[in-house]
Write a protein that holds these residues in place. Structure first.
Motif, PDB file in Angstrom:
ATOM      1  N   ALA A 473      32.537  36.895  45.017  1.00 29.72           N
ATOM      2  CA  ALA A 473      33.945  35.753  45.513  1.00 29.72           C
ATOM      3  C   ALA A 473      34.863  35.121  44.858  1.00 29.72           C
ATOM      4  CB  ALA A 473      32.857  35.007  46.380  1.00 29.72           C
ATOM      5  N   CYS A 474      33.706  35.181  44.124  1.00 28.56           N
ATOM      6  CA  CYS A 474      35.586  34.507  42.422  1.00 28.56           C
ATOM      7  C   CYS A 474      36.199  34.971  42.192  1.00 28.56           C
ATOM      8  CB  CYS A 474      33.726  33.830  41.555  1.00 28.56           C
ATOM      9  SG  CYS A 474      33.031  32.239  41.903  1.00 28.56           S
ATOM     10  N   GLU A 475      35.449  37.020  41.880  1.00 26.89           N
ATOM     11  CA  GLU A 475      36.883  37.806  41.041  1.00 26.89           C
ATOM     12  C   GLU A 475      37.859  37.963  41.878  1.00 26.89           C
ATOM     13  OE1 GLU A 475      33.735  40.915  39.684  1.00 26.89           O
ATOM     14  OE2 GLU A 475      33.210  40.031  38.267  1.00 26.89           O
ATOM     15  N   ALA A 476      37.371  37.939  43.275  1.00 26.02           N
ATOM     16  CA  ALA A 476      38.070  37.691  45.137  1.00 26.02           C
ATOM     17  C   ALA A 476      38.937  37.009  45.155  1.00 26.02           C
ATOM     18  CB  ALA A 476      37.493  38.257  46.083  1.00 26.02           C
ATOM     19  N   ILE A 477      39.115  35.490  44.598  1.00 23.08           N
ATOM     20  CA  ILE A 477      39.429  33.780  44.317  1.00 23.08           C
ATOM     21  C   ILE A 477      40.252  34.512  43.873  1.00 23.08           C
ATOM     22  CG2 ILE A 477      39.254  32.254  44.182  1.00 23.08           C
ATOM     23  CD1 ILE A 477      37.375  31.994  45.431  1.00 23.08           C
ATOM     24  N   VAL A 478      40.263  34.982  42.770  1.00 26.59           N
ATOM     25  CA  VAL A 478      40.828  34.945  40.672  1.00 26.59           C
ATOM     26  C   VAL A 478      41.736  36.157  40.882  1.00 26.59           C
ATOM     27  CG1 VAL A 478      40.609  35.596  38.770  1.00 26.59           C
ATOM     28  CG2 VAL A 478      39.280  33.570  39.751  1.00 26.59           C
ATOM     29  N   ALA A 479      41.679  36.855  41.445  1.00 28.94           N
ATOM     30  CA  ALA A 479      42.142  38.593  41.692  1.00 28.94           C
ATOM     31  C   ALA A 479      43.869  37.615  42.926  1.00 28.94           C
ATOM     32  CB  ALA A 479      41.813  39.476  42.221  1.00 28.94           C
TER      33      ALA A 479
END
Length: 531
Positions: A473-479
């Motif tokens: 989820a965090c990586e999706a947010i950052v992307a």
């Protein structure tokens, strides 16, 4: 709080049997997955390390019993609760210090700096991002600095401001102010346990922030007691004297020093509260209604929009069944809103103001295609507005992993963010999961998205399972270039993503400030800034 969970030890939520059965089937949870917390005497804590005499003498009140240390050893995120419920805690403070006043806080920080003892400021213990983990870092020991005794209340009725001690809980602050006819209007889900200092340290947002603003928006002055001295901003309505140091302290999460006093704007306590439910055609249509309300500056004080999945699950868990369920289904069918999205709208204030603002809001709700559910849905939400963490305890007892995370973006990119995070969570959790979301705070330029996700807990691998979902989820947010946190703060869990949030130069600038205020690096190691 319960040492192993959330809130009042005597309070339990009774889940409808039908909802429990449906949830078990949907997630693949079996009766044998049910698990209760271990008993208190089964909890294993690290052996306490010695605290230098100079630190103990400065503190005034020292608690070093196992239960005292345990109760300040963890926040209330899912991994925190797993560690507490299984009795496996890798970290705990070596002692708990309870200074009686600001002078004692100053003395403690000076002594800890001189003796190489790390300090974790402690308010209500409600962090869900590892913000109060007892990390010693490079130091010989770590103490929890419990601010419970800093509980002053001073109301300036002419200016409508209040100066408050950081150790006041939300209910205690509200009780003291409402006795004098005022309110802060700050009611996050953690309200019953969180403190004024915690609200400021984490830039907290409340459920009525559309009307009362976020906590950081209402703070007018703040005092930070750091190892190198005291920093205090002037209590004026505005100043053009350089960058706002108040903003530097807000959201600092105990890494620069201890927030020892907070002044904030208050409002007259509302004479009337009116909450009601609406159903939007779908999540996209509901977001357009919320955007219209926010951009026209006619948003209710409370404005929440659930997606289709959250609407379905919320109604199931609320026990909407039998004749009541059939009546609701018939009504929604006639209005062509089956499978729609629940909206909660609440107005507070003087009676005539509530009537006028509600009329304007309802016009925009209807124009956007929402249909009314009446006050029963609003009253139900109001009764249970702080119940989410209690529900999590009950679901964990059944063997369900349940966690939340949140983010925010502009209106033009909110759908992209919603799909990215939802997809990432479903991919990480597998086919048998529930991922649901609601818009919890709205602004003219964008809104927040608050996700809740359920899956069958992998016994013995709970932390790995959580980490996989959280990382995805965090990586999706950052992307998608959303914010890594809208109101849960950074703590330990989000620190690795701060470079994406503020850039390398921003990290360097915060480190430089920290080195000036806390040259020994004793303040809340491992939080906010990446290692």
């Amino acid at each position: 709080m319960k040492w192993w969970g959330w809130g009042d030890p005597e309070r339990r939520l009774d889940l409808p049997a039908g909802a429990v059965g449906a949830l078990r089937e949907e997630l693949g949870v079996k009766p044998e997955d049910a698990v209760e917390p271990v008993s208190l005497d089964q909890v294993s804590l690290p052996e306490p390390r010695p605290i230098p005499e100079g630190v103990l003498n400065a503190a005034g009140d020292v608690l070093d019993g196992a239960e005292d240390r345990l109760r300040r050893a963890a926040g209330r995120s899912y991994p925190d609760l797993v560690r507490l419920r299984t009795g496996r805690l890798e970290t705990a403070p070596d002692a708990v210090l309870r200074p009686p006043d600001v002078a004692a806080v100053e003395a403690v920080l000076s002594a800890c700096s001189e003796n190489g003892v790390a300090v974790v400021p402690y308010g209500g213990g409600t962090s869900v991002v590892g913000g109060i983990d007892a990390i010693a870092g490079d130091h010989d020991a770590v103490v929890s600095l419990d601010l419970e005794r800093l509980r002053s209340v001073e109301l300036d009725a002419a200016s409508l401001t209040a100066t408050l001690g950081p150790g006041l809980s939300g209910p205690d602050a509200e009780e003291a102010l409402q006795a004098q006819g005022a309110t802060i209007g700050h009611f996050p889900q953690s309200f019953e346990e969180a403190t004024i200092g915690g609200f400021a340290a984490t830039r907290s947002a409340g459920q009525a922030s559309s009307g009362y603003e976020r906590f950081d928006d209402v703070v007018t002055a703040i005092e930070l007691t750091a190892p190198t001295g005291r920093l205090r901003t002037r209590q004026t309505p505005h100043t053009a004297a350089g960058p706002a140091l108040r903003e530097l302290v807000l959201g600092s999460e105990g890494t620069l020093g201890v927030i020892t006093e907070v002044s904030c704007r208050v409002r007259p306590a509302p004479r009337e509260r009116y909450y009601e439910g609406w159903i939007a055609e779908n999540f996209e249509a509901g977001r357009e209604i919320v955007r219209d309300l926010a951009q026209s500056h006619e948003a209710p004080d409370v404005l929440r929009l659930s997606d289709e999945e959250e609407t379905r699950v919320s109604m199931d868990l609320a026990g909407t069944e039998g004749l009541r369920k059939r009546a609701l289904d018939t009504y929604l069918s006639l209005r062509r809103r089956e499978g729609g999205c629940l909206m909660i709208c609440g107005w507070e204030g003087e009676r005539e103001s509530v009537r006028r603002r509600r009329s304007l809001g309802q016009t925009r709700l209807r124009r956007g295609g929402a249909v009314p559910l009446g006050t029963s849905a609003g009253r139900s939400w109001e009764r249970n507005r702080y119940g989410g963490p209690y529900l999590r305890d009950e679901l964990m007892n059944l063997g369900v992993m349940v966690e939340t995370l949140e983010t925010a973006h502009t209106w033009s990119r909110l759908e992209e963010l919603y799909r990215a995070v939802s997809g990432a969570l479903r991919s990480a959790l597998g086919e048998r999961c529930i991922v649901m979301c609601h818009v919890s705070h709205a602004y003219p330029d964008g809104a927040s998205l608050y996700f809740t996700f359920f899956a069958r807990s992998r016994r013995g691998e709970e932390l790995d399972q959580w980490r996989e979902a959280k990382t995805a989820a965090c990586e999706a947010i950052v992307a998608a270039e959303g914010t890594i946190t809208h109101h849960h703060a950074v703590g330990r869990d989000h620190a690795p993503y701060m470079r994406a949030e503020i850039g390398e130069l921003g990290i360097d600038a915060l480190r430089a400030v920290r080195e000036r205020l806390d040259p020994a690096g004793i303040m809340n190691p491992g939080k906010l800034l990446p290692s």
